[in-house]
Design a protein around this motif. Sequence first.
Motif, PDB file in Angstrom:
ATOM      1  N   GLU A 172       0.803  -1.230   0.000  1.00  0.00           N
ATOM      2  CA  GLU A 172       0.000   0.000   0.000  1.00  0.00           C
ATOM      3  C   GLU A 172       0.834   1.277   0.000  1.00  0.00           C
ATOM      4  N   VAL A 173       2.019   1.222  -0.556  1.00  0.00           N
ATOM      5  CA  VAL A 173       2.852   2.412  -0.718  1.00  0.00           C
ATOM      6  C   VAL A 173       2.903   2.726  -2.210  1.00  0.00           C
ATOM      7  N   ALA A 174       2.608   3.962  -2.564  1.00  0.00           N
ATOM      8  CA  ALA A 174       2.686   4.389  -3.961  1.00  0.00           C
ATOM      9  C   ALA A 174       4.102   4.913  -4.211  1.00  0.00           C
ATOM     10  N   ILE A 175       4.747   4.375  -5.220  1.00  0.00           N
ATOM     11  CA  ILE A 175       6.114   4.774  -5.558  1.00  0.00           C
ATOM     12  C   ILE A 175       6.125   5.244  -7.000  1.00  0.00           C
ATOM     13  N   GLU A 176       6.791   6.364  -7.212  1.00  0.00           N
ATOM     14  CA  GLU A 176       6.950   6.893  -8.562  1.00  0.00           C
ATOM     15  C   GLU A 176       8.433   7.131  -8.791  1.00  0.00           C
ATOM     16  N   PHE A 177       8.920   6.707  -9.954  1.00  0.00           N
ATOM     17  CA  PHE A 177      10.324   6.882 -10.318  1.00  0.00           C
ATOM     18  C   PHE A 177      10.378   7.722 -11.584  1.00  0.00           C
ATOM     19  N   VAL A 178      11.117   8.814 -11.528  1.00  0.00           N
ATOM     20  CA  VAL A 178      11.266   9.714 -12.674  1.00  0.00           C
ATOM     21  C   VAL A 178      12.744   9.732 -13.044  1.00  0.00           C
ATOM     22  N   PHE A 179      13.050   9.318 -14.264  1.00  0.00           N
ATOM     23  CA  PHE A 179      14.428   9.232 -14.748  1.00  0.00           C
ATOM     24  C   PHE A 179      14.625  10.246 -15.862  1.00  0.00           C
ATOM     25  N   CYS A 180      15.689  11.041 -15.768  1.00  0.00           N
ATOM     26  CA  CYS A 180      16.027  12.011 -16.819  1.00  0.00           C
ATOM     27  C   CYS A 180      17.511  11.899 -17.139  1.00  0.00           C
ATOM     28  N   SER A 181      17.817  11.827 -18.412  1.00  0.00           N
ATOM     29  CA  SER A 181      19.199  11.881 -18.877  1.00  0.00           C
ATOM     30  C   SER A 181      19.195  12.618 -20.206  1.00  0.00           C
ATOM     31  N   GLU A 182      20.357  12.708 -20.822  1.00  0.00           N
ATOM     32  CA  GLU A 182      20.452  13.402 -22.109  1.00  0.00           C
ATOM     33  C   GLU A 182      19.666  12.682 -23.204  1.00  0.00           C
ATOM     34  N   VAL A 183      19.474  11.374 -23.053  1.00  0.00           N
ATOM     35  CA  VAL A 183      18.836  10.596 -24.118  1.00  0.00           C
ATOM     36  C   VAL A 183      17.529   9.918 -23.718  1.00  0.00           C
ATOM     37  N   LEU A 184      17.163   9.967 -22.452  1.00  0.00           N
ATOM     38  CA  LEU A 184      15.995   9.218 -22.012  1.00  0.00           C
ATOM     39  C   LEU A 184      15.268   9.952 -20.891  1.00  0.00           C
ATOM     40  N   ASN A 185      13.962  10.041 -21.018  1.00  0.00           N
ATOM     41  CA  ASN A 185      13.098  10.566 -19.961  1.00  0.00           C
ATOM     42  C   ASN A 185      11.979   9.562 -19.759  1.00  0.00           C
ATOM     43  N   GLU A 186      11.871   9.038 -18.553  1.00  0.00           N
ATOM     44  CA  GLU A 186      10.864   8.021 -18.252  1.00  0.00           C
ATOM     45  C   GLU A 186      10.226   8.310 -16.909  1.00  0.00           C
ATOM     46  N   ARG A 187       8.969   7.960 -16.783  1.00  0.00           N
ATOM     47  CA  ARG A 187       8.237   8.049 -15.519  1.00  0.00           C
ATOM     48  C   ARG A 187       7.548   6.699 -15.328  1.00  0.00           C
ATOM     49  N   ILE A 188       7.808   6.072 -14.187  1.00  0.00           N
ATOM     50  CA  ILE A 188       7.240   4.761 -13.900  1.00  0.00           C
ATOM     51  C   ILE A 188       6.547   4.835 -12.543  1.00  0.00           C
ATOM     52  N   SER A 189       5.300   4.394 -12.504  1.00  0.00           N
ATOM     53  CA  SER A 189       4.560   4.405 -11.240  1.00  0.00           C
ATOM     54  C   SER A 189       4.264   2.973 -10.800  1.00  0.00           C
ATOM     55  N   SER A 190       4.240   2.790  -9.501  1.00  0.00           N
ATOM     56  CA  SER A 190       3.927   1.467  -8.958  1.00  0.00           C
ATOM     57  C   SER A 190       2.501   1.067  -9.311  1.00  0.00           C
ATOM     58  N   ASP A 191       1.596   2.034  -9.398  1.00  0.00           N
ATOM     59  CA  ASP A 191       0.212   1.704  -9.751  1.00  0.00           C
ATOM     60  C   ASP A 191       0.137   1.060 -11.133  1.00  0.00           C
ATOM     61  N   ALA A 192       0.849   1.621 -12.097  1.00  0.00           N
ATOM     62  CA  ALA A 192       0.854   1.051 -13.450  1.00  0.00           C
ATOM     63  C   ALA A 192       1.503  -0.329 -13.459  1.00  0.00           C
ATOM     64  N   LEU A 193       2.575  -0.501 -12.705  1.00  0.00           N
ATOM     65  CA  LEU A 193       3.239  -1.799 -12.655  1.00  0.00           C
ATOM     66  C   LEU A 193       2.359  -2.851 -11.979  1.00  0.00           C
ATOM     67  N   LYS A 194       1.601  -2.445 -10.963  1.00  0.00           N
ATOM     68  CA  LYS A 194       0.698  -3.391 -10.294  1.00  0.00           C
ATOM     69  C   LYS A 194      -0.410  -3.846 -11.225  1.00  0.00           C
ATOM     70  N   VAL A 195      -0.884  -2.950 -12.089  1.00  0.00           N
ATOM     71  CA  VAL A 195      -1.895  -3.335 -13.073  1.00  0.00           C
ATOM     72  C   VAL A 195      -1.311  -4.383 -14.021  1.00  0.00           C
ATOM     73  N   GLU A 196      -0.065  -4.168 -14.417  1.00  0.00           N
ATOM     74  CA  GLU A 196       0.577  -5.086 -15.353  1.00  0.00           C
ATOM     75  C   GLU A 196       0.920  -6.433 -14.715  1.00  0.00           C
TER      76      GLU A 196
END
Length: 159
Positions: free
Chosen positions: A113-137
Amino acid sequence: MSHGEPDFLFEAVANSLEAGANRIVIDYKRYQEFVDITVTDDGEGFSCDVFSKGVSTKGKNRGNGLFLLKEKALSCSIKRENSFTTLFYRMRLAESSPLSEVLPFIFSYADYEVAIEFVFCSEVLNERISSDALKVEFGTLSSVRALSALKKRFSMFDL
């Protein structure tokens, strides 16, 4: 985690969880020589100099993780504002653990029951990953199958 030293990202998230956080946001900015990491949570916060050796609100023989972080980091700070705690630190890229080793274990805590969000930024990649989306998958994030799949997915951040 493979280099024998504490993994400071894992340590930061563990501190957030121990403080009762329900929401944790990890902002990871990768540059050529270093990374900036910000961990923000809605936990109960802190009431002392958390960077001093052996200082902990969590019991005896604790309080070394953030002390070691302060010693190892190029810069480090923590602040409490509007019921959110924000830990910032900058590390040399060569001294940080591969994200594919650390993130699967961090996200496995989202099953509790902890919501975790990971935001990654670099010169070539920008990604946002949420635990809610991963739990659905995956349904669960702490199974061996999910941890293995997450390790493979998060390997894109190690390049």
